[in-house]
Design a protein around this motif. Sequence first.
Motif, PDB file in Angstrom:
ATOM      1  N   GLU A   1       0.741  -1.340  -0.025  1.00 29.28           N
ATOM      2  CA  GLU A   1      -0.024  -0.031   0.003  1.00 29.28           C
ATOM      3  C   GLU A   1       0.846   1.130   0.071  1.00 29.28           C
ATOM      4  O   GLU A   1       0.462   2.419  -0.576  1.00 29.28           O
ATOM      5  CB  GLU A   1      -1.007   0.036   1.154  1.00 29.28           C
ATOM      6  CG  GLU A   1      -2.085  -0.951   1.288  1.00 29.28           C
ATOM      7  CD  GLU A   1      -2.946  -0.903  -0.047  1.00 29.28           C
ATOM      8  OE1 GLU A   1      -3.452   0.442  -0.414  1.00 29.28           O
ATOM      9  OE2 GLU A   1      -3.226  -1.720  -0.922  1.00 29.28           O
ATOM     10  N   VAL A   2       1.946   1.173   0.653  1.00 31.79           N
ATOM     11  CA  VAL A   2       2.980   2.571   0.673  1.00 31.79           C
ATOM     12  C   VAL A   2       3.217   2.689  -0.860  1.00 31.79           C
ATOM     13  O   VAL A   2       3.514   3.895  -1.109  1.00 31.79           O
ATOM     14  CB  VAL A   2       4.185   2.074   1.646  1.00 31.79           C
ATOM     15  CG1 VAL A   2       5.157   2.958   1.312  1.00 31.79           C
ATOM     16  CG2 VAL A   2       3.824   2.028   3.101  1.00 31.79           C
ATOM     17  N   GLN A   3       3.680   1.619  -1.402  1.00 32.34           N
ATOM     18  CA  GLN A   3       4.042   1.832  -2.901  1.00 32.34           C
ATOM     19  C   GLN A   3       3.106   2.372  -3.724  1.00 32.34           C
ATOM     20  O   GLN A   3       3.201   3.489  -4.651  1.00 32.34           O
ATOM     21  CB  GLN A   3       4.674   0.496  -3.606  1.00 32.34           C
ATOM     22  CG  GLN A   3       5.694  -0.007  -2.802  1.00 32.34           C
ATOM     23  CD  GLN A   3       6.206  -1.325  -3.788  1.00 32.34           C
ATOM     24  OE1 GLN A   3       5.496  -2.034  -4.287  1.00 32.34           O
ATOM     25  NE2 GLN A   3       7.429  -1.449  -3.800  1.00 32.34           N
ATOM     26  N   ARG A   4       1.664   2.157  -3.507  1.00 35.47           N
ATOM     27  CA  ARG A   4       0.633   2.741  -4.167  1.00 35.47           C
ATOM     28  C   ARG A   4       0.309   4.242  -3.574  1.00 35.47           C
ATOM     29  O   ARG A   4      -0.174   5.106  -4.177  1.00 35.47           O
ATOM     30  CB  ARG A   4      -0.406   1.796  -4.005  1.00 35.47           C
ATOM     31  CG  ARG A   4      -0.680   0.636  -4.655  1.00 35.47           C
ATOM     32  CD  ARG A   4      -1.989  -0.125  -4.517  1.00 35.47           C
ATOM     33  NE  ARG A   4      -1.673  -1.755  -5.065  1.00 35.47           N
ATOM     34  CZ  ARG A   4      -1.706  -2.710  -4.159  1.00 35.47           C
ATOM     35  NH1 ARG A   4      -1.854  -2.533  -3.038  1.00 35.47           N
ATOM     36  NH2 ARG A   4      -1.560  -3.855  -4.544  1.00 35.47           N
ATOM     37  N   HIS A   5       0.509   4.473  -2.411  1.00 34.32           N
ATOM     38  CA  HIS A   5       0.121   5.655  -1.868  1.00 34.32           C
ATOM     39  C   HIS A   5       1.619   6.421  -1.237  1.00 34.32           C
ATOM     40  O   HIS A   5       1.704   6.070   0.107  1.00 34.32           O
ATOM     41  CB  HIS A   5      -0.953   5.299  -0.640  1.00 34.32           C
ATOM     42  CG  HIS A   5      -2.077   4.888  -1.247  1.00 34.32           C
ATOM     43  ND1 HIS A   5      -2.969   5.334  -2.066  1.00 34.32           N
ATOM     44  CD2 HIS A   5      -2.547   3.716  -1.097  1.00 34.32           C
ATOM     45  CE1 HIS A   5      -3.925   4.792  -2.396  1.00 34.32           C
ATOM     46  NE2 HIS A   5      -3.756   3.646  -1.942  1.00 34.32           N
ATOM     47  N   PRO A   6       2.298   7.128  -1.909  1.00 32.12           N
ATOM     48  CA  PRO A   6       3.737   7.656  -1.332  1.00 32.12           C
ATOM     49  C   PRO A   6       3.429   8.334  -0.086  1.00 32.12           C
ATOM     50  O   PRO A   6       4.344   8.630   0.691  1.00 32.12           O
ATOM     51  CB  PRO A   6       4.095   8.330  -2.553  1.00 32.12           C
ATOM     52  CG  PRO A   6       3.423   7.939  -3.700  1.00 32.12           C
ATOM     53  CD  PRO A   6       2.174   7.362  -3.248  1.00 32.12           C
ATOM     54  N   PHE A   7       2.188   9.191   0.025  1.00 33.21           N
ATOM     55  CA  PHE A   7       2.113  10.038   1.353  1.00 33.21           C
ATOM     56  C   PHE A   7       2.234   9.388   2.705  1.00 33.21           C
ATOM     57  O   PHE A   7       2.192   9.569   3.738  1.00 33.21           O
ATOM     58  CB  PHE A   7       0.839  10.756   0.987  1.00 33.21           C
ATOM     59  CG  PHE A   7      -0.683   9.839   1.070  1.00 33.21           C
ATOM     60  CD1 PHE A   7      -0.921   9.219   2.263  1.00 33.21           C
ATOM     61  CD2 PHE A   7      -0.923   9.443   0.011  1.00 33.21           C
ATOM     62  CE1 PHE A   7      -2.318   8.806   2.406  1.00 33.21           C
ATOM     63  CE2 PHE A   7      -2.366   8.740  -0.028  1.00 33.21           C
ATOM     64  CZ  PHE A   7      -2.700   8.354   1.365  1.00 33.21           C
ATOM     65  N   LEU A   8       2.047   7.817   2.551  1.00 30.73           N
ATOM     66  CA  LEU A   8       1.942   6.906   3.640  1.00 30.73           C
ATOM     67  C   LEU A   8       3.602   6.727   4.090  1.00 30.73           C
ATOM     68  O   LEU A   8       3.883   6.330   5.179  1.00 30.73           O
ATOM     69  CB  LEU A   8       1.272   5.769   3.262  1.00 30.73           C
ATOM     70  CG  LEU A   8      -0.263   5.629   3.273  1.00 30.73           C
ATOM     71  CD1 LEU A   8      -0.828   4.422   3.210  1.00 30.73           C
ATOM     72  CD2 LEU A   8      -0.772   6.405   4.508  1.00 30.73           C
ATOM     73  N   VAL A   9       4.525   7.136   3.279  1.00 30.12           N
ATOM     74  CA  VAL A   9       5.672   6.675   3.540  1.00 30.12           C
ATOM     75  C   VAL A   9       6.415   7.378   4.593  1.00 30.12           C
ATOM     76  O   VAL A   9       6.225   8.548   4.810  1.00 30.12           O
ATOM     77  CB  VAL A   9       6.530   6.970   2.280  1.00 30.12           C
ATOM     78  CG1 VAL A   9       8.201   6.721   2.673  1.00 30.12           C
ATOM     79  CG2 VAL A   9       6.259   5.951   1.108  1.00 30.12           C
ATOM     80  N   ASN A  10       6.834   6.629   5.606  1.00 31.92           N
ATOM     81  CA  ASN A  10       7.642   7.356   6.740  1.00 31.92           C
ATOM     82  C   ASN A  10       9.134   7.460   6.168  1.00 31.92           C
ATOM     83  O   ASN A  10       9.897   6.691   5.862  1.00 31.92           O
ATOM     84  CB  ASN A  10       7.848   6.404   7.761  1.00 31.92           C
ATOM     85  CG  ASN A  10       8.514   6.844   9.012  1.00 31.92           C
ATOM     86  OD1 ASN A  10       9.251   7.767   9.155  1.00 31.92           O
ATOM     87  ND2 ASN A  10       8.549   6.019  10.135  1.00 31.92           N
ATOM     88  N   PRO A  11       9.740   9.046   6.357  1.00 36.59           N
ATOM     89  CA  PRO A  11      10.911   9.290   5.888  1.00 36.59           C
ATOM     90  C   PRO A  11      11.762   8.489   6.440  1.00 36.59           C
ATOM     91  O   PRO A  11      13.175   8.594   5.837  1.00 36.59           O
ATOM     92  CB  PRO A  11      11.064  11.009   6.076  1.00 36.59           C
ATOM     93  CG  PRO A  11       9.556  11.273   6.332  1.00 36.59           C
ATOM     94  CD  PRO A  11       8.828  10.162   6.888  1.00 36.59           C
ATOM     95  N   SER A  12      11.923   7.968   7.623  1.00 34.50           N
ATOM     96  CA  SER A  12      12.882   7.116   8.182  1.00 34.50           C
ATOM     97  C   SER A  12      12.783   5.599   7.863  1.00 34.50           C
ATOM     98  O   SER A  12      13.685   5.061   8.493  1.00 34.50           O
ATOM     99  CB  SER A  12      13.064   7.602   9.611  1.00 34.50           C
ATOM    100  OG  SER A  12      11.869   7.041  10.413  1.00 34.50           O
ATOM    101  N   CYS A  13      11.893   5.378   7.235  1.00 29.83           N
ATOM    102  CA  CYS A  13      11.577   4.007   6.973  1.00 29.83           C
ATOM    103  C   CYS A  13      12.980   3.341   6.153  1.00 29.83           C
ATOM    104  O   CYS A  13      13.305   3.774   5.032  1.00 29.83           O
ATOM    105  CB  CYS A  13      10.450   3.576   5.905  1.00 29.83           C
ATOM    106  SG  CYS A  13      10.217   1.925   5.499  1.00 29.83           S
ATOM    107  N   PRO A  14      13.455   2.237   6.521  1.00 27.09           N
ATOM    108  CA  PRO A  14      14.706   1.633   6.048  1.00 27.09           C
ATOM    109  C   PRO A  14      14.304   0.728   4.635  1.00 27.09           C
ATOM    110  O   PRO A  14      15.325   0.767   3.807  1.00 27.09           O
ATOM    111  CB  PRO A  14      15.076   0.551   7.235  1.00 27.09           C
ATOM    112  CG  PRO A  14      14.285   0.918   8.383  1.00 27.09           C
ATOM    113  CD  PRO A  14      13.094   1.641   7.804  1.00 27.09           C
ATOM    114  N   LEU A  15      13.126   0.740   4.442  1.00 28.42           N
ATOM    115  CA  LEU A  15      13.073  -0.098   3.070  1.00 28.42           C
ATOM    116  C   LEU A  15      12.211   1.320   1.904  1.00 28.42           C
ATOM    117  O   LEU A  15      12.439   0.955   0.947  1.00 28.42           O
ATOM    118  CB  LEU A  15      12.036  -0.994   3.302  1.00 28.42           C
ATOM    119  CG  LEU A  15      12.253  -2.428   4.023  1.00 28.42           C
ATOM    120  CD1 LEU A  15      11.428  -3.374   4.040  1.00 28.42           C
ATOM    121  CD2 LEU A  15      13.623  -2.830   3.406  1.00 28.42           C
TER     122      LEU A  15
END
Length: 283
Positions: A151-165
Amino acid sequence: TIARRFAGTPAYPAGFAVTLRPERLDQPSRWRRPRQIFVCSMADLFHGAVPDEYLDQVFAAMQAAPQHTFQVLTKRHGRLGSYLNRRAARPGTLTTAPAPNIWVGVTVESQRWAGIRIPALQAAPAAVRFLSCEPLLGPVRLCSCDGAALEVQRHPFLVNPSCPLHGPRRIDWVITGGESGAGARPMHPSWVRSLRDECEAAGVAFHFKQWGRFTPQASVGDPWHTREPDMWVSMAGDVATEAEAMTARGSWSGVYAVGKRAAGRELDGRTWDGKPAALEGTP
């Protein structure tokens, strides 16, 4: 064990004590054919007994041999970050564009150490960052975004800037495997599958190195196919007999103590040999 056994020989003059070998630093420049070099495979380059001045010499030697790829792995995440950031501030060394042939990684054997070492690795200037989740001693979740990785790939606004992946300073490569040798602890297969699935969803290279001493697999052709597992391991890493596991809560997996060679490195019927883009196509 090997270092102590051969203490006093040219290979291990001081046994297992930290030993600097400045006379070897020019060797990579003389090797013409490109190699992947695991730096300090019997040591930790960022050990407290290694002076900063010697680290400077090591990094200069790596930069002087751009035909090779150098992989630097450490458990000393604090010193890794502080040294590389200090070095990045000096003109003429690792400036805003770190040397592309120097890759840095940290050991992440549990969720506790993932939360401590990965942020330090992300904060360090590096061309390629990698994790060695070996030996994997418990479940490790890498993605810290809201929602599932897909879902993160489909909705970039869900990305945590510090996420390792998924963040801007993401990890490029995850290597994992079980423990081997005397006193080895078993690995639950779900720990490996979880890391694989996270990496696959994020497009991060995944390499499964080995099961180690214990394997959860028992195929018809295996000599241990007809016997009961030697022990059971829980998702939390607890070990038990079959009777104890059957009465306990949680997800348990039976494992066989067959040794590293017999256990092999197949996961779900295949090997996983992912490499970062910079190594694609290399043996």
